[in-house]
Enzyme design. Structure first.
Site, mmCIF file in Angstrom:
data_model
loop_
_atom_site.group_PDB
_atom_site.id
_atom_site.type_symbol
_atom_site.label_atom_id
_atom_site.label_comp_id
_atom_site.label_asym_id
_atom_site.label_seq_id
_atom_site.Cartn_x
_atom_site.Cartn_y
_atom_site.Cartn_z
ATOM 1 N N CYS A 63 -4.405 -9.331 0.854
ATOM 2 C CA CYS A 63 -5.296 -8.350 0.250
ATOM 3 C C CYS A 63 -6.763 -8.782 0.444
ATOM 4 C CB CYS A 63 -4.966 -8.224 -1.239
ATOM 5 S SG CYS A 63 -5.543 -6.682 -1.974
ATOM 6 N N CYS A 79 -1.487 -5.381 -3.730
ATOM 7 C CA CYS A 79 -0.715 -6.265 -2.861
ATOM 8 C C CYS A 79 -0.234 -7.472 -3.660
ATOM 9 C CB CYS A 79 -1.591 -6.786 -1.713
ATOM 10 S SG CYS A 79 -1.981 -5.558 -0.484
ATOM 11 N N CYS A 136 -2.008 0.008 -1.791
ATOM 12 C CA CYS A 136 -2.682 -0.990 -2.616
ATOM 13 C C CYS A 136 -3.989 -0.392 -3.144
ATOM 14 C CB CYS A 136 -2.956 -2.255 -1.813
ATOM 15 S SG CYS A 136 -3.983 -3.452 -2.695
ATOM 16 N N GLY A 139 22.288 -21.537 7.420
ATOM 17 C CA GLY A 139 22.839 -20.822 6.286
ATOM 18 C C GLY A 139 23.821 -21.621 5.458
ATOM 19 N N CYS A 191 -7.015 -2.764 -1.543
ATOM 20 C CA CYS A 191 -7.337 -2.817 -0.119
ATOM 21 C C CYS A 191 -6.788 -1.614 0.648
ATOM 22 C CB CYS A 191 -6.828 -4.108 0.511
ATOM 23 S SG CYS A 191 -5.051 -4.117 0.807
#
Lengths: 233, 258, 293
Positions: free
Chosen positions: C271, C265, C240, C31, C243
């Site tokens: 997808c 998606c 979606c 970080g 899909c």
């Protein structure tokens, strides 16, 4: 005879005016004074003799030049002439009270709170100290509608009464009283005399300046002349 | 009355190049005490305050502070994380210009809450409640909690700055001309507020001011500074009513009586 | 084969070593933003130069590279960067998340869970999470050094005060390894939980800002929040259209001039894979699905 609550020994005070080329103004020289419980000593002498200077020195407001100002504080003697500022603050909170001629008003603070402040400073809770403040203001005949107002707009006499109430709110063992009745009508002057008498009765040691001869006769147990230095020399 | 000072400043010296801004200043501050530092512009009073707070590096001397456990520590020997921790919890600094002490684009509530969050508060509702309470204490309408300080008047901004500093219940507050730049009527209100908060919270405070009336109203003791030196120190009313040093006499006699 | 006249993966070996040193430090201090000497790349700052330099420094001839932009493999930026490395490093590229060993991404984390054999390289426009709150670099560095992060919560406080909840939906600040507050780059907050204890190595490159930082595998990544306003990853409440997935991050696409819209998606590979497996959404067969259907 009881122990003295206040003993002044050889107190001298002179002012050095640096802005006037260092002129020295001696005001007090070798002042000695002892005040015991229940006594009220009236300082006498002509205007300019140094009565107010002596009072202010006793309160630590003026810095003494020489000598000692012994005050019995919490059972021991404190020399205000040599005490640290913090000690003086403590002595003022619980031992030495000062009723001056003029009220120093604090913006926005109502009369009731001004009177209650010494009680709060000494540790009393808010409600009780306000009740006591109201009792004193009522006794000094300050109209109730003024209690919640800041005294800046009050008349001289009204301000003086707020000042008296504040000065007598807390039972200081030593009290310094400077012209307590100067701007009061006879009825209120009577109340002021009563307050001083009660303070004596509870065993306070009082030093005062009373220009009004009747008031002086009524409260003083003895007089202490303050002699102007020019005249003494 | 505690016998141990909270803050002890010894021979503190600050130089700006060849100029001595603060010349071996020493003083102590006890718990619950208010100390005023007075003097004209350029006398070094603000530099002294900033050096005590650690904003200005000292060129000599030291500042010691008494921690909660009673240990007296020299601030320049404390590790930085600990010094910061002290600065944001136990100390507070009130700037003359509220813009220096506030985040102008963040709401009043966020400004007051920041020190709480910095100290680890993570409950939004409680932070908000605390901020609301503090706005009320400094006489700001809590309905304005979500307004940014730039929509506030100068006096309100200064009161908000005080709330932001006091929210973590600091033990020591340093104030640099807190009433400077405000209208007289607004000043009176602020002074009354500071006076009350200081006494209610039992704060120790150092207040830098050029206004002797402010010193008289707020301070137990005062220091008079001239040319970087403390020329007189004592009980506030004694220094004001019976000044000893020529400069103090000049200062006191120069005040206009209203 | 790589492009003749260029070093493998474009950057010279000295530069790659410099970047690798920065990466090692970044992995060692999860970080923490490590400054590095960002180079000019043959495209403008803001187009993923930071991510490309990191990719160039870690890629080898046997790696398989996938590049996505907002989850899609077929946008200009993704296609250009993929072709860039195909040319300069001669590596194999893929659109399949599961096949890739290095995935360079802008603004998304793939839906397919990553493995310990993969490296995710983020393109970062603004690495400093405190920047909008504190413009002074000296001050933000000190705040990181002392873990003085109250200000970050002030921002979230403001959000709740203004909107009743945390509305921040991307670049949502995280606390890494319990120590450093980090900008996860502008990924949707929906993706934040995927960073937490991920088996993959996550590397972040900010080319213009000249910073590199990292989240080593299996490192704690915690989204900042309040006790009474916990973190909620945001997602459209739809399935979606192509899909039918309800658990993936969706893009809202305007499909005609009459205000018609479709949720699909954002992760095109996810997808496509689902459709290949026979999943069908409400708008299956739409032109958006491409020639494949």
């Amino acid at each position: 005879m009881s122990e003295p609550l206040l003993a002044v020994e050889g107190l001298s005070k002179e002012f050095t005016l640096h802005l006037q080329g260092g002129v020295r103004l001696p005001v007090l020289r070798g002042v000695s004074l002892t005040v015991r419980a229940g006594e009220c000593v009236a300082l006498t002498g002509p205007s300019g003799a140094g009565k107010s200077t002596l009072m202010r020195a006793l309160y630590g407001n003026y810095l003494p030049g020489r000598g000692r100002i012994l005050v019995r504080h919490h059972g021991r003697l404190v020399d205000l002439a040599a005490a640290s500022p913090r000690e003086i603050v403590a002595v003022r909170r619980e031992t030495v009270g000062y009723v001056s001629q003029f009220l120093r008003v604090i913006p926005r603070v109502p009369a009731r709170a001004i009177v209650a402040e010494p009680l709060r400073a000494a540790g009393m809770d808010a409600a009780a100290s306000e009740r006591e403040a109201e009792r004193l203001l009522a006794r000094l005949n300050l109209p109730q509608r003024l209690w919640s107002l800041p005294p800046a707009t009050f008349s001289g006499g009204e301000q003086q009464r707020v000042n008296l109430a504040r000065g007598f709110a807390f039972p200081y063992p030593v009290m310094l009283v400077d012209e307590p009745t100067a701007s009061l009508d006879p009825a209120n002057a009577e109340v002021a005399v009563g307050l001083i008498q009660e303070a004596k009765a509870r065993g306070a040691a009082i030093v005062g300046i009373f220009h009004d001869a009747d008031v002086r006769r009524a409260v003083a147990t003895r007089e202490h002349p303050v002699v102007p230095l020019a005249a003494a020399a | 009355m505690s016998d141990a000072p909270l803050l002890s400043v010894r021979e503190l010296t600050v130089r700006f190049g060849r100029t001595l801004a603060v010349d071996r200043a020493s003083f102590e501050l006890w718990p619950g005490e208010v100390l005023a530092i007075v003097g004209e512009s350029g006398s070094g009073k603000t530099s002294l305050l900033r050096a005590v707070h650690g904003d200005l590096p000292a060129d000599g001397g030291c500042v010691q502070y008494r921690l909660d456990d009673g240990a007296l520590v020299a601030l320049d020997e404390l590790p930085e994380p600990m010094r910061r921790q002290l600065a944001r919890t136990q100390w507070g600094f009130v700037h003359q210009n509220p813009r220096d002490g506030l985040r102008m684009a963040i709401s009043a509530g966020g400004n007051v809450g920041e020190r709480l969050m910095a100290a680890g508060a993570r409950h939004w509702g409680r932070i908000r409640a605390e901020a609301t309470e503090w706005l009320r204490r400094v006489e700001i309408d809590p309905a304005r909690i979500d307004d940014p300080p730039r929509t506030y008047s100068g006096g309100m901004q200064q009161r908000l700055q005080i709330a932001r500093v006091l929210v973590t219940r600091p033990r020591l507050v340093l104030m640099d001309e807190p009433t400077g730049g405000l209208d007289v009527s607004v000043q009176a209100r602020l002074l009354d507020l500071i006076r009350r908060l200081v006494s209610d919270l039992g704060l120790s405070a150092v207040i830098v001011t050029h206004d002797l009336a402010v010193a008289r109203l707020l301070a137990d003791r005062m220091l008079v500074m001239q040319g970087g030196r403390i020329v007189e120190a004592g009980l506030t009313d004694q220094v004001l009513d019976d000044p000893q040093h020529p400069y103090s006499q000049l200062l006191v006699s120069s005040v206009l009586q209203a | 084969m790589s492009l003749p006249g260029y070093n493998f993966a474009y950057l010279d070996e000295q530069t790659k070593r410099m970047i690798r040193r920065a990466l090692l430090k970044a992995v060692a201090i999860p970080g923490y933003q490590v400054p590095f000497a960002s180079r000019e790349m043959p495209l403008a700052y803001g187009w993923g130069t930071g991510g490309m330099q990191v990719t160039a420094a870690v890629i080898g001839p046997h790696d398989v590279l996938k590049v996505i932009d907002q989850g899609a493999d077929d946008t200009t930026n993704a296609v250009s960067i993929r072709r860039f490395f195909a040319l300069t490093a001669g590596v194999r590229t893929t659109e399949r998340t599961a096949e890739a060993t290095i995935i360079q991404t802008r603004h998304r984390i793939p839906e397919t869970p990553l493995t310990a054999a993969q490296i995710l390289v983020y393109q970062v426009p603004q690495p400093e999470p405190l920047r909008k709150l504190e413009p002074r670099e000296t001050e933000t560095r000190r705040m990181h050094a002392l873990a003085d992060y109250g200000l970050m919560h002030v921002k979230l406080y403001e959000d709740i005060a203004r909107h009743g909840r945390i509305t921040l939906s991307y670049d949502y600040p995280v606390l890494v390894n319990g120590r450093h507050v980090m900008a996860p780059s502008p990924i949707p907050s929906f993706d934040n939980p995927k960073m937490h204890r991920s088996p993959a190595l996550q590397l972040f490159g900010a080319g213009r800002e000249k910073r590199i930082y990292a989240v080593p595998p299996y490192t704690s990544v915690e989204s900042l929040a309040f006790e009474d306003h916990p973190f909620h990853p945001w997602k459209a409440n739809e399935a979606c259209g192509l899909c039918g997935a309800t658990d993936s991050y969706l893009d809202e696409v305007v499909v005609d001039d009459r205000g018609g819209r479709l949720f699909v998606c954002s992760d095109t590979d996810h997808c496509t894979t689902r459709r290949a497996a026979g999943h069908r959404g409400a708008a299956a067969g739409h032109a958006l699905a491409g020639a494949g259907e």
